[in-house]
Motif scaffolding. Sequence first.
Motif, PDB file in Angstrom:
ATOM      1  N   GLU A  48       0.844  -1.187   0.000  1.00 28.57           N
ATOM      2  CA  GLU A  48       0.000   0.000   0.000  1.00 28.57           C
ATOM      3  C   GLU A  48       0.879   1.236   0.000  1.00 28.57           C
ATOM      4  O   GLU A  48       1.918   1.263   0.650  1.00 28.57           O
ATOM      5  N   ASP A  49       0.464   2.241  -0.728  1.00 32.37           N
ATOM      6  CA  ASP A  49       1.186   3.504  -0.712  1.00 32.37           C
ATOM      7  C   ASP A  49       0.723   4.317   0.491  1.00 32.37           C
ATOM      8  O   ASP A  49      -0.472   4.413   0.765  1.00 32.37           O
ATOM      9  N   ILE A  50       1.678   4.884   1.216  1.00 35.88           N
ATOM     10  CA  ILE A  50       1.336   5.743   2.338  1.00 35.88           C
ATOM     11  C   ILE A  50       1.908   7.124   2.073  1.00 35.88           C
ATOM     12  O   ILE A  50       2.866   7.276   1.316  1.00 35.88           O
ATOM     13  N   THR A  51       1.333   8.101   2.715  1.00 36.10           N
ATOM     14  CA  THR A  51       1.799   9.470   2.520  1.00 36.10           C
ATOM     15  C   THR A  51       3.043   9.715   3.357  1.00 36.10           C
ATOM     16  O   THR A  51       3.378   8.934   4.258  1.00 36.10           O
ATOM     17  N   ARG A  52       3.715  10.779   3.048  1.00 38.56           N
ATOM     18  CA  ARG A  52       4.912  11.166   3.806  1.00 38.56           C
ATOM     19  C   ARG A  52       4.560  11.406   5.275  1.00 38.56           C
ATOM     20  O   ARG A  52       5.288  11.017   6.180  1.00 38.56           O
ATOM     21  N   LYS A  53       3.418  12.027   5.514  1.00 37.67           N
ATOM     22  CA  LYS A  53       2.972  12.316   6.875  1.00 37.67           C
ATOM     23  C   LYS A  53       2.757  11.026   7.666  1.00 37.67           C
ATOM     24  O   LYS A  53       3.143  10.918   8.824  1.00 37.67           O
ATOM     25  N   GLN A  54       2.135  10.031   7.051  1.00 36.91           N
ATOM     26  CA  GLN A  54       1.908   8.752   7.713  1.00 36.91           C
ATOM     27  C   GLN A  54       3.236   8.042   8.006  1.00 36.91           C
ATOM     28  O   GLN A  54       3.400   7.438   9.059  1.00 36.91           O
ATOM     29  N   ALA A  55       4.168   8.108   7.064  1.00 37.33           N
ATOM     30  CA  ALA A  55       5.472   7.465   7.253  1.00 37.33           C
ATOM     31  C   ALA A  55       6.222   8.098   8.418  1.00 37.33           C
ATOM     32  O   ALA A  55       6.795   7.390   9.252  1.00 37.33           O
ATOM     33  N   LYS A  87       4.934   9.639  10.941  1.00 33.47           N
ATOM     34  CA  LYS A  87       4.213   9.281  12.159  1.00 33.47           C
ATOM     35  C   LYS A  87       4.611   7.883  12.632  1.00 33.47           C
ATOM     36  O   LYS A  87       4.865   7.649  13.815  1.00 33.47           O
TER      37      LYS A  87
END
Length: 51
Positions: free
Chosen positions: A8-15, A17
Amino acid sequence: MKKNKCTEDITRKQAIKKIGKYTALTALGTFLILSPKKAQAASPEPPGDGF
């Protein structure tokens, strides 16, 4: 470059976190393991102090 469809692709913000959570747990674990008071209490007495 082909993308793997299983991940799944995650956003920079999620990474950031997720990395922050792992960093906090690692720092806490390292502090507890390497705590100077606990290390000193667990060390044997120096030789010659058996009086």
